[in-house]
Motif scaffolding. Sequence first.
Motif, PDB file in Angstrom:
ATOM      1  N   PHE A  70       1.374  -1.137  -0.210  1.00  0.00           N
ATOM      2  CA  PHE A  70      -0.296  -0.125   0.124  1.00  0.00           C
ATOM      3  C   PHE A  70       1.090   1.375  -0.122  1.00  0.00           C
ATOM      4  O   PHE A  70       1.845   1.800   0.394  1.00  0.00           O
ATOM      5  CB  PHE A  70      -0.652  -0.251   0.897  1.00  0.00           C
ATOM      6  CG  PHE A  70      -1.917   1.051   1.231  1.00  0.00           C
ATOM      7  CD1 PHE A  70      -2.932   1.276   0.708  1.00  0.00           C
ATOM      8  CD2 PHE A  70      -1.511   2.257   2.290  1.00  0.00           C
ATOM      9  CE1 PHE A  70      -3.967   2.493   1.117  1.00  0.00           C
ATOM     10  CE2 PHE A  70      -2.155   3.555   2.060  1.00  0.00           C
ATOM     11  CZ  PHE A  70      -3.172   3.444   1.969  1.00  0.00           C
ATOM     12  N   VAL A  71       0.500   2.220  -1.034  1.00  0.00           N
ATOM     13  CA  VAL A  71       1.777   3.682  -1.121  1.00  0.00           C
ATOM     14  C   VAL A  71      -0.051   4.921  -0.666  1.00  0.00           C
ATOM     15  O   VAL A  71      -0.206   4.657  -1.019  1.00  0.00           O
ATOM     16  CB  VAL A  71       2.159   3.615  -2.030  1.00  0.00           C
ATOM     17  CG1 VAL A  71       3.584   2.521  -2.658  1.00  0.00           C
ATOM     18  CG2 VAL A  71       1.566   3.221  -3.965  1.00  0.00           C
ATOM     19  N   VAL A  72       1.033   5.933  -0.482  1.00  0.00           N
ATOM     20  CA  VAL A  72       0.119   6.973  -0.247  1.00  0.00           C
ATOM     21  C   VAL A  72       0.792   7.806  -0.835  1.00  0.00           C
ATOM     22  O   VAL A  72       1.805   8.072  -1.100  1.00  0.00           O
ATOM     23  CB  VAL A  72       0.365   6.845   1.761  1.00  0.00           C
ATOM     24  CG1 VAL A  72      -0.409   8.239   1.540  1.00  0.00           C
ATOM     25  CG2 VAL A  72       0.508   6.007   2.681  1.00  0.00           C
ATOM     26  N   ASN A  73       0.171   8.624  -1.295  1.00  0.00           N
ATOM     27  CA  ASN A  73       0.065   9.860  -2.247  1.00  0.00           C
ATOM     28  C   ASN A  73       0.102  11.172  -1.705  1.00  0.00           C
ATOM     29  O   ASN A  73      -0.453  11.227  -0.897  1.00  0.00           O
ATOM     30  CB  ASN A  73      -0.968   9.731  -3.384  1.00  0.00           C
ATOM     31  CG  ASN A  73       0.023   9.847  -4.905  1.00  0.00           C
ATOM     32  OD1 ASN A  73       0.963   9.949  -4.864  1.00  0.00           O
ATOM     33  ND2 ASN A  73      -0.851   9.534  -6.225  1.00  0.00           N
ATOM     34  N   GLY A  74       0.553  12.311  -2.103  1.00  0.00           N
ATOM     35  CA  GLY A  74       0.032  13.596  -1.957  1.00  0.00           C
ATOM     36  C   GLY A  74      -0.948  13.991  -2.389  1.00  0.00           C
ATOM     37  O   GLY A  74      -1.605  13.458  -1.200  1.00  0.00           O
ATOM     38  N   GLY A  75      -0.912  14.472  -3.746  1.00  0.00           N
ATOM     39  CA  GLY A  75      -1.884  15.348  -4.256  1.00  0.00           C
ATOM     40  C   GLY A  75      -1.644  16.143  -5.049  1.00  0.00           C
ATOM     41  O   GLY A  75       0.019  16.614  -4.774  1.00  0.00           O
ATOM     42  N   ARG A  76      -1.969  17.059  -5.022  1.00  0.00           N
ATOM     43  CA  ARG A  76      -1.943  17.989  -6.406  1.00  0.00           C
ATOM     44  C   ARG A  76      -2.107  19.451  -5.699  1.00  0.00           C
ATOM     45  O   ARG A  76      -3.217  19.553  -5.089  1.00  0.00           O
ATOM     46  CB  ARG A  76      -3.210  18.267  -7.872  1.00  0.00           C
ATOM     47  CG  ARG A  76      -2.883  19.584  -8.330  1.00  0.00           C
ATOM     48  CD  ARG A  76      -4.383  19.514  -9.750  1.00  0.00           C
ATOM     49  NE  ARG A  76      -3.652  20.544 -10.513  1.00  0.00           N
ATOM     50  CZ  ARG A  76      -4.530  21.848 -10.228  1.00  0.00           C
ATOM     51  NH1 ARG A  76      -5.230  21.944  -8.981  1.00  0.00           N
ATOM     52  NH2 ARG A  76      -4.003  23.132 -11.054  1.00  0.00           N
ATOM     53  N   ILE A  77      -1.299  20.125  -5.190  1.00  0.00           N
ATOM     54  CA  ILE A  77      -1.117  21.829  -5.070  1.00  0.00           C
ATOM     55  C   ILE A  77      -1.760  22.425  -5.637  1.00  0.00           C
ATOM     56  O   ILE A  77      -0.785  22.463  -7.144  1.00  0.00           O
ATOM     57  CB  ILE A  77       0.086  21.618  -4.308  1.00  0.00           C
ATOM     58  CG1 ILE A  77       0.595  20.353  -3.129  1.00  0.00           C
ATOM     59  CG2 ILE A  77       0.581  23.081  -3.333  1.00  0.00           C
ATOM     60  CD1 ILE A  77       1.906  20.417  -2.811  1.00  0.00           C
ATOM     61  N   SER A  78      -1.886  23.712  -6.020  1.00  0.00           N
ATOM     62  CA  SER A  78      -2.152  24.546  -7.222  1.00  0.00           C
ATOM     63  C   SER A  78      -1.189  25.733  -6.527  1.00  0.00           C
ATOM     64  O   SER A  78      -0.725  25.983  -5.752  1.00  0.00           O
ATOM     65  CB  SER A  78      -3.435  25.370  -7.183  1.00  0.00           C
ATOM     66  OG  SER A  78      -3.909  25.597  -5.701  1.00  0.00           O
ATOM     67  N   ASP A  79      -0.205  26.805  -7.672  1.00  0.00           N
ATOM     68  CA  ASP A  79       0.346  28.059  -7.033  1.00  0.00           C
ATOM     69  C   ASP A  79      -0.375  28.509  -7.215  1.00  0.00           C
ATOM     70  O   ASP A  79      -0.132  29.655  -8.467  1.00  0.00           O
ATOM     71  CB  ASP A  79       1.261  27.009  -8.258  1.00  0.00           C
ATOM     72  CG  ASP A  79       3.700  27.966  -7.339  1.00  0.00           C
ATOM     73  OD1 ASP A  79       3.267  28.699  -6.625  1.00  0.00           O
ATOM     74  OD2 ASP A  79       3.969  27.718  -8.288  1.00  0.00           O
ATOM     75  N   PRO A  80      -0.744  29.829  -6.534  1.00  0.00           N
ATOM     76  CA  PRO A  80      -0.633  29.427  -5.259  1.00  0.00           C
ATOM     77  C   PRO A  80      -2.089  28.968  -4.716  1.00  0.00           C
ATOM     78  O   PRO A  80      -2.408  28.450  -6.000  1.00  0.00           O
ATOM     79  CB  PRO A  80      -0.617  31.442  -4.694  1.00  0.00           C
ATOM     80  CG  PRO A  80      -1.404  31.360  -5.665  1.00  0.00           C
ATOM     81  CD  PRO A  80      -0.891  30.967  -6.951  1.00  0.00           C
ATOM     82  N   MET A  81      -2.039  28.317  -3.617  1.00  0.00           N
ATOM     83  CA  MET A  81      -3.134  27.597  -3.218  1.00  0.00           C
ATOM     84  C   MET A  81      -4.220  28.589  -2.330  1.00  0.00           C
ATOM     85  O   MET A  81      -3.659  29.724  -2.519  1.00  0.00           O
ATOM     86  CB  MET A  81      -2.863  26.939  -2.367  1.00  0.00           C
ATOM     87  CG  MET A  81      -1.763  26.099  -2.482  1.00  0.00           C
ATOM     88  SD  MET A  81      -3.259  23.995  -3.172  1.00  0.00           S
ATOM     89  CE  MET A  81      -4.320  24.149  -1.936  1.00  0.00           C
ATOM     90  N   THR A  82      -5.317  27.744  -3.219  1.00  0.00           N
ATOM     91  CA  THR A  82      -6.508  28.759  -2.562  1.00  0.00           C
ATOM     92  C   THR A  82      -7.036  28.109  -0.948  1.00  0.00           C
ATOM     93  O   THR A  82      -7.330  27.484  -1.444  1.00  0.00           O
ATOM     94  CB  THR A  82      -7.373  29.635  -3.916  1.00  0.00           C
ATOM     95  OG1 THR A  82      -7.635  28.367  -4.248  1.00  0.00           O
ATOM     96  CG2 THR A  82      -6.713  30.306  -4.968  1.00  0.00           C
TER      97      THR A  82
END
Length: 545
Positions: A70-82
């Motif tokens: 089982f592997v944990v993923n991060g996520g999509r980070i917008s630039d900049p975050m809102t």
Amino acid sequence: MLDRLLQIVCVLLLLAPVNTGGAPQFEVHTPRGIDFTLQNSPTAKKYLIETMPGGVALLDYNNDGLLDIFVVNGGRISDPMTVPENFDRHNPRYWNRLYRQNKDGSFTDVTEQAGLANVSDGNYGMGVAVGDYDNDGYPDLFVTNYGKNILYHNNGDGTFTDVTAKAGVAGGGWSVSAGFFDYDNDGKLDLFVTRYMEWDTQHSKDCGGSFHTYCPPGEFPRTTNILYHNRGDCTFEDVTEKSGMAAKKGHGLGVAFADYDGDGFTDVYVSNDGMQQYLFHNGGNGTFTEVGMEAGAALNVDGGPLSGMGVVFQDYDNDGLPDVIVTTLPRQTYAVFHNDGNGSFSDRGLQTGITMLSGVTSGWGVGLEDFDNDGQKDLFVAQGHVLDNVEKIDPSLHYLEPVLLAMNRGGRFEPADPGTAALMAARGAAFGDLNNDGSIDVVITVLGSPPQVFMNRGGGAHWLTLTLRGTRSNRDGLGARVQVNGQTRFATTAGSYESASDKRLHFGLGSAKTAKVDIFWPSGIHQVLNAVTVDQFLEVREPER
């Protein structure tokens, strides 16, 4: 200063791997069927969460005798975050993944059919813990996040159910590592969660001068870890305050468990970033006292703070007492706290050789495992700097680094060939025997890349692997102290960094033809097995008395 310069020179001389006589042979690859990339989503804004994922777990979720991944993923980070923060976790690219191992050694992605897809968009993934919290014989999953954590109950039919709300373990803030353990020996697994800091993307900072860089933890307020007590009805109580854990805020990253003073109750070691490390002594009455400073397991040999990341709490020198190894950032060297047997620890970095192996590297996932089955636990560290532009800031350091394999030769560690010279931004590391050949393998996660599997091709030395079946104790016997032919292991799936390892206890036996096994169960029962045949997987059931 001269001593430090000499240490650095020694590190540079030793960085090139050396094949020692009994070193194992690793084959490094991404197995067939695993199609996963750890999406940490680096941005120009340098949000600190980008460099911190991701965990990996080795577990047999369907009880077919083969370890799954089982592997944990991060996520999509917008630039900049809102606001509100959205990490696009419904997009399959950002899912965590469960891979079922097939009999031919390949893997099948069973994430959707197992009910583990579509994580909340408000979560950015971090780590994973494994434990059978309801003692039904199937391992459950706890996933930590920046956001809300998730507890997945294993239904025993190949599927999982999100029971977070019912169980009361969502937490909040920025959780990192976690682990199941039975702190009150009532036969039910409790849960500990480390948290890093009080932080969100709207309060992120840029700590660079000429270059944009991630900030050190000291720029943000410390926070508390979380301790959950298992009520036995599939719910947990947050006992962080009443246990005394809330009295110590920190920058928690790694966590590991062992009974360091032999009083029969499991203690907790937390690796903190940029400060003293925490050793929580279990009082046996539901409370913990932080004793790291008094015990000599909080600071480096010079009395300075550590950038503690990964941690392992096992006995490296076969004296029967669990020692602590903490991985750190460069210029600090990894900490080796030797358990001196009187409730105190002493720094053995120089004596063990680990100081010389770690002066210019950054360590994350870490394990003490007997890779060559000679009866001594060896060291494996997943490495890679925290700053992706560190070469611009300090040309003597590097973002991508090799993994470290060091063989234990009578309590001193010597560098060996891990099977690859590839440079990586490695993070999590989990340990277990993937192909059931009696040799310990390693799975690591790598930022922006697929996981790497280090398949140990073994040798001729003997071994024994034990599966514990608790009756009065928790079903998997987590917290048991197990001795085999003069070696000691503490039963746990926790440790390393954000990761969970195989619950089975592996012992290398060298040339021995039989083994004597002593098991000190959490219930207090002492079980002895004599003349045990070697080179086998043995299930041991706790006596019901």
